[in-house]
Design an enzyme around this catalytic site. Structure first.
Site, PDB file in Angstrom:
ATOM      1  CG  ASP A  23      -2.105   0.893   1.084  1.00 48.08           C
ATOM      2  OD1 ASP A  23      -2.341   1.387  -0.033  1.00 48.08           O
ATOM      3  OD2 ASP A  23      -2.800   1.124   2.086  1.00 48.08           O
ATOM      4  CG  ASN A  25       2.277   1.546  -5.199  1.00 46.16           C
ATOM      5  OD1 ASN A  25       3.210   1.415  -4.423  1.00 46.16           O
ATOM      6  ND2 ASN A  25       1.813   0.550  -5.920  1.00 46.16           N
ATOM      7  CG  HIS A  40       0.133   1.989  -9.326  1.00 47.50           C
ATOM      8  ND1 HIS A  40      -0.092   1.620  -8.012  1.00 47.50           N
ATOM      9  CD2 HIS A  40      -0.980   2.651  -9.724  1.00 47.50           C
ATOM     10  CE1 HIS A  40      -1.291   2.055  -7.641  1.00 47.50           C
ATOM     11  NE2 HIS A  40      -1.852   2.684  -8.655  1.00 47.50           N
ATOM     12  CD1 TRP A  72     -12.366  -5.725 -10.154  1.00 47.35           C
ATOM     13  CD2 TRP A  72     -11.579  -4.897 -12.071  1.00 47.35           C
ATOM     14  NE1 TRP A  72     -11.673  -6.728 -10.795  1.00 47.35           N
ATOM     15  CE2 TRP A  72     -11.189  -6.246 -11.977  1.00 47.35           C
ATOM     16  CE3 TRP A  72     -11.194  -4.169 -13.203  1.00 47.35           C
ATOM     17  CZ2 TRP A  72     -10.422  -6.885 -12.954  1.00 47.35           C
ATOM     18  CZ3 TRP A  72     -10.442  -4.807 -14.183  1.00 47.35           C
ATOM     19  CH2 TRP A  72     -10.066  -6.145 -14.058  1.00 47.35           C
ATOM     20  CG  LEU A 134      10.209 -16.782  -4.081  1.00 44.56           C
ATOM     21  CD1 LEU A 134      10.009 -16.819  -2.565  1.00 44.56           C
ATOM     22  CD2 LEU A 134      10.657 -15.381  -4.503  1.00 44.56           C
ATOM     23  NE  ARG A 191      -2.935  -1.831   4.504  1.00 47.29           N
ATOM     24  CZ  ARG A 191      -4.140  -1.957   3.981  1.00 47.29           C
ATOM     25  NH1 ARG A 191      -4.882  -2.995   4.289  1.00 47.29           N
ATOM     26  NH2 ARG A 191      -4.622  -1.040   3.170  1.00 47.29           N
ATOM     27  NE  ARG A 197      -8.300  -0.447   5.521  1.00 44.14           N
ATOM     28  CZ  ARG A 197      -8.072   0.855   5.630  1.00 44.14           C
ATOM     29  NH1 ARG A 197      -8.449   1.505   6.711  1.00 44.14           N
ATOM     30  NH2 ARG A 197      -7.496   1.513   4.653  1.00 44.14           N
TER      31      ARG A 197
HETATM   32  C1  FPP Z   1      -1.884   0.051  -3.451  1.00 41.07           C
HETATM   33  O1  FPP Z   1      -1.397   1.358  -3.310  1.00 41.07           O
HETATM   34  C2  FPP Z   1      -1.253  -0.593  -4.614  1.00 41.07           C
HETATM   35  C3  FPP Z   1      -1.922  -1.180  -5.648  1.00 41.07           C
HETATM   36  C4  FPP Z   1      -3.381  -1.260  -5.719  1.00 41.07           C
HETATM   37  C5  FPP Z   1      -1.176  -1.742  -6.806  1.00 41.07           C
HETATM   38  C6  FPP Z   1       0.044  -2.507  -6.432  1.00 41.07           C
HETATM   39  C7  FPP Z   1       0.741  -2.934  -7.651  1.00 41.07           C
HETATM   40  C8  FPP Z   1       2.083  -2.880  -7.824  1.00 41.07           C
HETATM   41  C9  FPP Z   1       3.056  -2.464  -6.792  1.00 41.07           C
HETATM   42  C10 FPP Z   1       2.632  -3.372  -9.118  1.00 41.07           C
HETATM   43  C11 FPP Z   1       2.984  -4.813  -8.928  1.00 41.07           C
HETATM   44  C12 FPP Z   1       3.309  -5.430 -10.203  1.00 41.07           C
HETATM   45  C13 FPP Z   1       3.456  -6.760 -10.352  1.00 41.07           C
HETATM   46  C14 FPP Z   1       3.797  -7.294 -11.691  1.00 41.07           C
HETATM   47  C15 FPP Z   1       3.283  -7.702  -9.227  1.00 41.07           C
HETATM   48  P1  FPP Z   1      -2.443   2.553  -3.426  1.00 41.07           P
HETATM   49  O2  FPP Z   1      -2.567   2.912  -4.858  1.00 41.07           O
HETATM   50  O3  FPP Z   1      -3.716   2.146  -2.755  1.00 41.07           O
HETATM   51  O4  FPP Z   1      -1.728   3.693  -2.652  1.00 41.07           O
HETATM   52  P2  FPP Z   1      -2.427   4.818  -1.744  1.00 41.07           P
HETATM   53  O5  FPP Z   1      -2.986   4.131  -0.533  1.00 41.07           O
HETATM   54  O6  FPP Z   1      -1.297   5.714  -1.403  1.00 41.07           O
HETATM   55  O7  FPP Z   1      -3.460   5.488  -2.585  1.00 41.07           O
END
Ligand code: FPP
Length: 256
Positions: A23, A25, A40, A72, A134, A191, A197
């Site tokens: 979480d 990104n 991301h 989604w 792994l 997390r 959570r």
């Molecule tokens: C949550 O952060 C992250 C995601 C919903 C996407 C995670 C995906 C990746 C790290 C890419 C992984 C790629 C592969 C190929 C496994 P958020 O967007 O909810 O962040 P926020 O809470 O700051 O808004």
């Protein structure tokens, strides 16, 4: 304690299976005044780092929550960019993962993905199926409730077909119908992003998982942060319902 005794006790305190909710990104990107997909993309680098660290440390299984069934409902452009990122990252990394002994599997409902992504997921699973260094599991369009409902549906169908008696359904049998039933359950959930959570991740499988919450945003979760999560895990007393006394090396089990 001798060096080898010390390292073997360190090994005993290493999780066999680590699960991660990646979480933060979006916030990471917003802090840099960049669009969320920028975060991301930076998250993929952190994914590479944790895979490398697990291989180096001899951790046998890593399960990453890449996209939840609830994701989604994010803006359409963000969902599109995430799907594109999965496709490009998989294409780019599959061979190297395979050469490094990584077995890649995907858990979740695949019915909503493009034909291109579905085929790639299938091909990569096939390509890496004999690797065992792994077990890397990517949860994508996954939800813990979906997993449990799917298991119930599979078992109900088996009963309907006369392959299983309803009386045979117990915790063991139910667990076998869930995702990742061939792997040990996660010992440690990490997390990032500061929230406390589980967010519909591996609900059944995490019944006895130790939880580690980090304030680091996922793209900043580096080797040092992972080492600190592992050190935190090593200090936990895992009782699985027993008492501390029962767990002591010379502890007698009360009542046999
Ligand atoms: C949550 O952060 C992250 C995601 C919903 C996407 C995670 C995906 C990746 C790290 C890419 C992984 C790629 C592969 C190929 C496994 P958020 O967007 O909810 O962040 P926020 O809470 O700051 O808004």
């Amino acid at each position: 304690m001798t060096a080898s005794a010390e390292s073997s006790s360190e090994l005993a305190r290493l999780p066999q299976h680590v699960a991660v909710v990646m979480d933060g990104n979006g916030r990471w990107a917003e802090q840099r005044r960049r669009p969320r997909p920028f975060g991301h993309r930076a998250g993929v680098k952190a994914v590479r780092g944790i895979i490398r660290a697990c291989v180096a440390k001899g951790i046998g299984a890593l399960t990453l929550f890449a996209f939840s069934s609830e994701n989604w409902s994010r803006p359409r452009s963000e969902v599109r960019s995430l799907m594109d990122l999965f496709l490009r990252s998989l294409r780019r990394e599959a061979s190297q993962l395979s050469d490094n002994g990584v077995r890649l599997r995907f858990i979740g409902d695949r019915s909503r993905f493009s034909a291109e992504l579905t085929k790639l997921m299938h091909d990569v699973e096939l390509q890496t199926q004999h690797n065992a260094r792994l077990h890397l599991n990517i949860a994508i369009n996954y939800g813990g409730r979906w997993d449990i409902a799917e298991a119930a549906r599979k078992l109900a169908l088996a009963v309907q077909r006369g392959e299983l008696a309803a009386e045979e359904i117990d915790v063991e049998c139910f667990g076998q119908a869930l995702s990742l039933s061939d792997l040990p359950e996660p010992d440690l959930l990490i997390r990032t992003g500061g929230e406390h959570r589980i967010s519909n991740f591996l609900l059944w499988q995490m019944a006895y998982t130790e939880l580690h919450f980090s304030t680091a945003l996922w793209p900043d979760f580096d080797e040092a942060a992972f080492a600190s999560a592992l050190a935190d895990f090593a200090l936990r007393e895992r009782r699985f319902g027993k008492t501390s006394k029962q767990l002591a090396p010379d502890g007698k089990t009360e009542g046999g």
